[in-house]
Design a protein around this motif. Structure first.
Motif, mmCIF file in Angstrom:
data_model
loop_
_atom_site.group_PDB
_atom_site.id
_atom_site.type_symbol
_atom_site.label_atom_id
_atom_site.label_comp_id
_atom_site.label_asym_id
_atom_site.label_seq_id
_atom_site.Cartn_x
_atom_site.Cartn_y
_atom_site.Cartn_z
ATOM 1 N N LEU A 72 34.516 32.081 42.834
ATOM 2 C CA LEU A 72 33.311 32.682 43.392
ATOM 3 C C LEU A 72 32.523 33.419 42.307
ATOM 4 O O LEU A 72 31.304 33.266 42.187
ATOM 5 C CB LEU A 72 33.672 33.643 44.522
ATOM 6 C CG LEU A 72 32.501 34.384 45.179
ATOM 7 C CD1 LEU A 72 31.522 33.415 45.834
ATOM 8 C CD2 LEU A 72 33.009 35.404 46.199
ATOM 9 N N GLU A 73 33.235 34.174 41.480
ATOM 10 C CA GLU A 73 32.572 34.972 40.461
ATOM 11 C C GLU A 73 31.955 34.122 39.362
ATOM 12 O O GLU A 73 30.820 34.360 38.926
ATOM 13 C CB GLU A 73 33.580 35.949 39.851
ATOM 14 C CG GLU A 73 33.002 36.799 38.725
ATOM 15 C CD GLU A 73 34.053 37.653 38.020
ATOM 16 O OE1 GLU A 73 33.737 38.207 36.955
ATOM 17 O OE2 GLU A 73 35.195 37.750 38.530
ATOM 18 N N SER A 102 36.900 36.981 49.275
ATOM 19 C CA SER A 102 36.260 35.961 48.446
ATOM 20 C C SER A 102 35.979 34.656 49.176
ATOM 21 O O SER A 102 35.301 33.783 48.619
ATOM 22 C CB SER A 102 37.127 35.650 47.220
ATOM 23 O OG SER A 102 38.402 35.182 47.629
ATOM 24 N N GLU A 121 38.750 34.246 43.948
ATOM 25 C CA GLU A 121 37.872 35.267 43.371
ATOM 26 C C GLU A 121 37.257 34.784 42.064
ATOM 27 O O GLU A 121 36.058 34.987 41.801
ATOM 28 C CB GLU A 121 38.670 36.560 43.164
ATOM 29 C CG GLU A 121 39.078 37.219 44.479
ATOM 30 C CD GLU A 121 40.266 38.159 44.343
ATOM 31 O OE1 GLU A 121 40.665 38.469 43.200
ATOM 32 O OE2 GLU A 121 40.803 38.587 45.390
ATOM 33 N N ARG A 134 30.718 40.607 48.852
ATOM 34 C CA ARG A 134 30.478 39.635 47.774
ATOM 35 C C ARG A 134 30.162 38.249 48.340
ATOM 36 O O ARG A 134 29.322 37.520 47.784
ATOM 37 C CB ARG A 134 31.660 39.602 46.809
ATOM 38 C CG ARG A 134 32.950 39.125 47.401
ATOM 39 C CD ARG A 134 34.162 39.589 46.614
ATOM 40 N NE ARG A 134 34.138 39.141 45.230
ATOM 41 C CZ ARG A 134 35.180 39.228 44.407
ATOM 42 N NH1 ARG A 134 36.322 39.769 44.840
ATOM 43 N NH2 ARG A 134 35.119 38.787 43.172
#
Length: 375
Positions: free
Chosen positions: A135-136, A160, A132, A359
Motif C-alpha cells: 500500500l505504501e 492496510s 502495508e 490510510r
C-alpha cells in the motif's frame, strides 16, 4: 415464479432447489439482480500475490499448497512482493490480492525459520507487513485471503486492507470425515471459519466469502452454507460479496477422478444464492473456471466477475486462464450489461467510513470516482 424483496426461507430454498425448473430459477434470479444492481456488472483489475504456497492443510482438491522441498514451495521475500506489485501497478491494476497457505509455521520448521529471519513469528503478521509495504510503496489496495484469522490479525489487516476474504466453502463438518476433502485440513473446521467472518463483522471489515461446490457436498449443505453467510451479514452488514466457485479436477490431486459440477449445476446454485441473499448482495462466479461457457453465468444472477489479472495467472487454478478484459467486456455488453471496474472495496462500502482505516481511506479517495467505482 414470483420474486419479491422478501428473501427465501430455508424451507422455500430447499423446495426450489429440488422442484423448480432451472429456467424459472434463472428468470427469478435475474429479475432480482435487476432490482438491486440494474444492468451493471463489475470486475476488479488485480495482481495476484502468492505470498507462500506452504500450508498446514491437505485439502483433497488443492494444487496450490506445497510441502517444503516440493517444486513450487516458496515464501516470497519483501523484494519479490514489491516487484510483483509494481508490475501490477504498471499494468493498471488497483488491487493486490494476497493468497497464501494457512499457518504453515505450525508444522514446518522451514516456515518458522523464514519468518524468524524476517522478524516475525506468524505468517499472519508477515502478511500484514507485506500489505502495508505494498500500500505504501505502490498504492495498490491490498485484499488479503489468508485462511482462518483471529481478532488480532484482523485488526492489523484492517489498517492496510480495503477488504479481507475467507471462503467459507461449506458449513458441513461431514466434509471433514475420513475420505472426504477436508479430512486432513484442521483450518476447514466450519466453526473456525464462521468465527473469522463474525470477527470481521464486529470490526467493520468489508468481507469476501463464498462456497465451493462439487467437492462432495449435498445441495442442502450448500443452502445451509448460504444461510449461514446471510445470517452473519444480517447481523453486521459487512459481507461485500459472495463467491460461488466450482471445483475443477486436476491431475495431481486426490480428487483427480472426482466429477466436476456441470454448468447447469453452477447456474442453479448461483440462482439460489441470489434468491437467498437478495437483490443487494454482490454475487460473483469466477469466469476462468467455466472456460468458454463463462458468459452463461450471467443468466443465473451474478453481478460481478471477480478479480481479473493482466499480469499474473490464477495460482489456485493455474490451468484456467483469465479471460482477456476486452473479451470480458464484449461478452458482457453483448448481453445488455455495462461492465464497470471496481476497487477491492465495492462501491457501496466506499462511503462507509467505519469500514476504512485512515490510510486506506486516503488512498481510495485518490482512485475512486464519485460513484465508488475505479477511476
Amino acid at each position: 415464479m414470483q420474486t419479491t424483496l422478501n428473501p427465501l426461507t430455508h424451507g422455500e430454498a430447499l423446495h426450489q432447489a429440488a422442484q423448480a425448473p432451472l429456467a424459472h430459477l434463472l428468470s427469478a434470479a435475474t429479475e432480482l439482480r435487476a432490482q438491486g444492481k440494474g444492468n451493471v456488472i463489475t470486475f476488479s483489475k488485480k495482481v495476484f500475490i502468492p505470498l507462500t504456497t506452504l500450508c498446514r492443510d491437505y485439502c483433497s482438491y488443492c494444487t496450490f499448497r506445497k510441502d517444503p522441498g516440493q517444486p513450487g514451495a516458496h515464501f516470497m521475500t519483501p523484494d519479490e512482493v514489491l516487484a510483483l506489485a509494481e508490475r501490477g501497478r504498471q499494468a493498471g491494476c488497483k488491487e493486490a490480492l494476497f493468497s497464501l497457505g494457512d499457518q504453515p509455521e505450525k508444522i514446518f520448521p522451514e516456515a518458522r525459520d523464514f519468518l524468524r529471519a524476517q522478524g516475525y513469528s506468524r505468517t499472519l503478521d508477515y502478511l500484514a507487513a507485506m500489505c502495508e509495504l505494498v500500500l505504501e510503496k505502490t498504492g495498490l489496495l491490498p485484499h488479503a485471503n489468508p485462511g482462518v484469522m483471529d481478532r488480532t490479525a484482523l485488526v492489523r489487516l484492517k489498517d492496510s486492507n480495503a477488504s479481507v476474504g475467507l471462503m467459507l466453502e461449506n458449513v458441513s463438518p461431514r466434509l471433514m470425515h475420513d475420505g472426504l476433502p477436508h479430512a486432513k485440513a484442521p483450518d476447514k473446521v466450519p466453526a473456525l471459519r464462521l468465527r473469522t467472518i463474525e470477527e470481521a463483522g464486529k470490526l467493520s471489515i468489508a468481507f469476501t466469502t463464498g462456497i465451493l461446490i462439487g467437492i462432495g457436498e449435498t445441495m442442502e449443505e450448500r443452502i445451509d452454507s448460504l444461510f449461514a453467510i446471510r445470517t452473519l451479514h444480517e447481523k453486521y452488514g459487512h459481507v461485500q460479496e459472495v463467491i460461488i466457485q466450482n471445483f475443477r479436477a486436476k491431475p495431481d490431486i486426490p480428487m483427480a477422478a472426482h466429477p466436476e459440477p456441470s454448468l447447469e449445476d453452477m447456474q442453479r446454485t448461483i440462482a439460489l444464492a441470489r434468491l437467498i441473499l437478495g437483490p443487494q448482495m454482490n454475487i460473483q462466479a469466477p469466469p476462468n473456471l467455466s472456460y468458454d461457457d463463462f458468459p452463461r453465468l450471467l443468466e443465473a444472477g451474478i453481478n460481478d466477475w471477480g478479480g481479473i489479472s493482466p499480469v499474473t495467472k490464477d495460482f489456485i487454478n493455474p490451468e484456467a486462464a483469465w479471460p482477456q478484459i476486452a473479451r470480458l467486456q464484449a461478452e458482457t455488453e453483448s448481453r445488455g450489461f455495462v461492465l464497470r471496474e471496481r476497487l477491492a472495496l465495492y462501491p457501496e462500502f466506499v462511503s462507509r467510513e467505519e469500514f476504512l482505516s485512515p490510510r486506506v481511506h486516503n488512498r481510495i479517495a485518490e482512485v475512486a470516482d464519485p460513484g465508488g467505482y475505479a477511476l
